[in-house]
Design an enzyme around this catalytic site. Structure first.
Site, mmCIF file in Angstrom:
data_model
loop_
_atom_site.group_PDB
_atom_site.id
_atom_site.type_symbol
_atom_site.label_atom_id
_atom_site.label_comp_id
_atom_site.label_asym_id
_atom_site.label_seq_id
_atom_site.Cartn_x
_atom_site.Cartn_y
_atom_site.Cartn_z
ATOM 1 N N SER A 111 0.864 -1.184 0.000
ATOM 2 C CA SER A 111 0.000 0.000 0.000
ATOM 3 C C SER A 111 0.898 1.230 0.000
ATOM 4 O O SER A 111 2.077 1.142 0.395
ATOM 5 C CB SER A 111 -0.848 0.000 1.283
ATOM 6 N N TYR A 135 -1.678 -1.166 10.763
ATOM 7 C CA TYR A 135 -1.887 -1.425 9.334
ATOM 8 C C TYR A 135 -0.681 -0.917 8.522
ATOM 9 O O TYR A 135 -0.136 -1.649 7.689
ATOM 10 C CB TYR A 135 -3.175 -0.749 8.847
HETATM 11 N N1 LIG Z 1 -8.822 -0.264 -0.567
HETATM 12 C C1 LIG Z 1 -7.738 0.451 -0.295
HETATM 13 O O1 LIG Z 1 -7.796 1.677 -0.123
HETATM 14 C C2 LIG Z 1 -6.383 -0.223 -0.267
HETATM 15 C C3 LIG Z 1 -5.233 0.580 -0.393
HETATM 16 C C4 LIG Z 1 -3.983 -0.021 -0.367
HETATM 17 C C5 LIG Z 1 -3.868 -1.384 -0.199
HETATM 18 N N2 LIG Z 1 -4.983 -2.159 -0.072
HETATM 19 C C6 LIG Z 1 -4.804 -3.604 0.120
HETATM 20 O O2 LIG Z 1 -5.442 -4.301 -0.943
HETATM 21 C C7 LIG Z 1 -5.803 -5.609 -0.499
HETATM 22 C C8 LIG Z 1 -7.239 -5.877 -0.897
HETATM 23 O O3 LIG Z 1 -8.087 -5.005 -0.176
HETATM 24 P P1 LIG Z 1 -9.400 -4.339 -0.801
HETATM 25 O O4 LIG Z 1 -9.193 -2.896 -0.861
HETATM 26 O O5 LIG Z 1 -9.813 -5.050 -2.015
HETATM 27 O O6 LIG Z 1 -10.409 -4.578 0.419
HETATM 28 P P2 LIG Z 1 -11.677 -5.535 0.591
HETATM 29 O O7 LIG Z 1 -12.683 -5.238 -0.460
HETATM 30 O O8 LIG Z 1 -12.071 -5.383 2.017
HETATM 31 O O9 LIG Z 1 -11.077 -6.994 0.346
HETATM 32 C C9 LIG Z 1 -10.286 -7.650 1.301
HETATM 33 C C10 LIG Z 1 -10.254 -9.116 0.968
HETATM 34 O O10 LIG Z 1 -9.443 -9.778 1.965
HETATM 35 C C11 LIG Z 1 -10.172 -10.875 2.469
HETATM 36 N N3 LIG Z 1 -9.880 -11.145 3.867
HETATM 37 C C12 LIG Z 1 -9.970 -10.316 4.923
HETATM 38 N N4 LIG Z 1 -9.742 -10.961 6.070
HETATM 39 C C13 LIG Z 1 -9.499 -12.257 5.726
HETATM 40 C C14 LIG Z 1 -9.226 -13.436 6.466
HETATM 41 N N5 LIG Z 1 -9.200 -13.438 7.808
HETATM 42 N N6 LIG Z 1 -9.030 -14.587 5.800
HETATM 43 C C15 LIG Z 1 -9.099 -14.627 4.449
HETATM 44 N N7 LIG Z 1 -9.366 -13.541 3.690
HETATM 45 C C16 LIG Z 1 -9.576 -12.379 4.325
HETATM 46 C C17 LIG Z 1 -11.646 -10.494 2.318
HETATM 47 O O11 LIG Z 1 -12.449 -11.664 2.198
HETATM 48 P P3 LIG Z 1 -13.464 -12.232 3.315
HETATM 49 O O12 LIG Z 1 -13.947 -11.083 4.133
HETATM 50 O O13 LIG Z 1 -14.520 -12.912 2.509
HETATM 51 O O14 LIG Z 1 -12.632 -13.213 4.076
HETATM 52 C C18 LIG Z 1 -11.633 -9.741 0.994
HETATM 53 O O15 LIG Z 1 -11.787 -10.633 -0.078
HETATM 54 C C19 LIG Z 1 -5.548 -5.632 1.020
HETATM 55 O O16 LIG Z 1 -4.324 -6.278 1.264
HETATM 56 C C20 LIG Z 1 -5.456 -4.157 1.374
HETATM 57 O O17 LIG Z 1 -4.666 -3.940 2.518
HETATM 58 C C21 LIG Z 1 -6.240 -1.610 -0.105
#
Ligand SMILES: NC(=O)c1ccc[n+]([C@@H]2O[C@H](COP(=O)([O-])OP(=O)(O)OC[C@H]3O[C@@H](n4cnc5c(N)ncnc54)[C@H](OP(=O)(O)O)[C@@H]3O)[C@@H](O)[C@H]2O)c1
Length: 265
Positions: free
Chosen positions: A142, A155
């Site tokens: 990130s 985080y």
């Molecule tokens: N959105 C942002 O602003 C942003 C910015 C920078 C980096 N990121 C990174 O991008 C990645 C994807 O995030 P996103 O933005 O797409 O958010 P999201 O829509 O909340 O997706 C997160 C995913 O991680 C899974 N997850 C969470 N806890 C889990 C667990 N205990 N076991 C297995 N799977 C789990 C969730 O699936 P379930 O809940 O079904 O388990 C979901 O599929 C993350 O690593 C996040 O840190 C996001």
């Protein structure tokens, strides 16, 4: 175990957001998919959609916050005779608020999913790739990785780990045929901000840098993975912000990060 005629990609966190869109990019480009997360229903809907693109999809439910979950997931792949060509370590979560007031269970969950499971999956799935002289790995870090983040301290620290780990193993794996791409998105419109209770922060209100769409982040990420790039920051403004936060004096960076991540109604 026999190799797939179509390359096989494992995407963690495939039930929503960036992970689901990375799965779409992979399917469009001729991959079969293993989709993994806790929630099965959204992955079933995604699998139906991806089958329309000609991709074979397998769903393996896994809670990566549990001790030993990564090893159990790899055992399940082995039992099914599945050889992973592309590993997308995308599952992750955040939490907003002061560290001393945070939920200790949520802290452990972040450490386990964002760091431990990501590292263990990489450790278990990369050696067979090295043995075959071919493989692609993506780690989701990130822009939070580039500076300490008051109000999202744990985080940001987990993502600093991912960035450091990714850069180091990409260097180690040079000339093995296995590449490691560390993708660093800025604020992206997914379920992340709701789960992290960060929707009211300037960061997710687009205060300084516009919030990107998950599909755009995934497109940039997939093109970079395919090209075997190392560290990739999604979006020009995010690149400028990340570079300037590294160059600015720490007290300035901390104040800006605190302002960006503080929740305001
Ligand atoms: N959105 C942002 O602003 C942003 C910015 C920078 C980096 N990121 C990174 O991008 C990645 C994807 O995030 P996103 O933005 O797409 O958010 P999201 O829509 O909340 O997706 C997160 C995913 O991680 C899974 N997850 C969470 N806890 C889990 C667990 N205990 N076991 C297995 N799977 C789990 C969730 O699936 P379930 O809940 O079904 O388990 C979901 O599929 C993350 O690593 C996040 O840190 C996001």
């Amino acid at each position: 175990m026999k190799s797939n005629p179509r390359p096989l990609a494992l995407v963690t966190g495939a039930s929503s957001g960036i992970g689901a869109d990375l799965a779409r990019e992979l399917a469009k480009d001729g991959h079969d998919l293993v989709l993994s997360a806790r929630r099965i229903e959204p992955m079933q809907a995604l699998a139906e959609e991806l089958k329309g693109l000609g991709a074979g999809c397998t769903i393996i439910a896994s809670d990566l916050s549990k001790h030993g979950a990564a090893a159990a997931l790899v055992r399940e792949l082995e039992t099914r005779g599945m050889v992973i060509d592309v590993l997308i370590n995308n599952a992750g979560l955040g939490d907003n608020g002061r560290f001393d007031q945070s939920d200790p269970l949520r802290v452990s969950e972040m450490l386990q999913v964002n760091i431990v499971a990501l590292t263990e999956l990489t450790r278990l799935l990369v050696p067979p790739m090295v043995a075959r002289g071919k493989g692609r790995v993506m780690l989701l870090a990130s822009t939070a990785a580039f500076q300490p983040g008051p109000q999202m301290a744990v985080y940001c620290a987990t993502k600093a780990y991912v960035l450091s780990f990714g850069e180091a193993i990409a260097f180690e794996l040079k000339r093995t045929g296995v590449t490691v791409t560390t993708l660093c998105p800025g604020a992206t419109a997914t379920e992340f901000s709701r789960v992290a209770r960060a929707g009211c922060s300037a960061l997710f209100k687009g205060g300084l840098v516009p919030v990107m769409s998950a599909s755009e982040v995934a497109r940039i990420g997939y093109q970079s993975l395919k090209a075997g790039r190392g560290v990739v920051i999604a979006g020009l403004l995010n690149r400028i912000m990340s570079t300037s936060s590294r160059l600015s004096p720490a007290p300035v960076t901390l104040r800006i990060a605190n302002w960006m991540m503080s929740s305001r109604k």
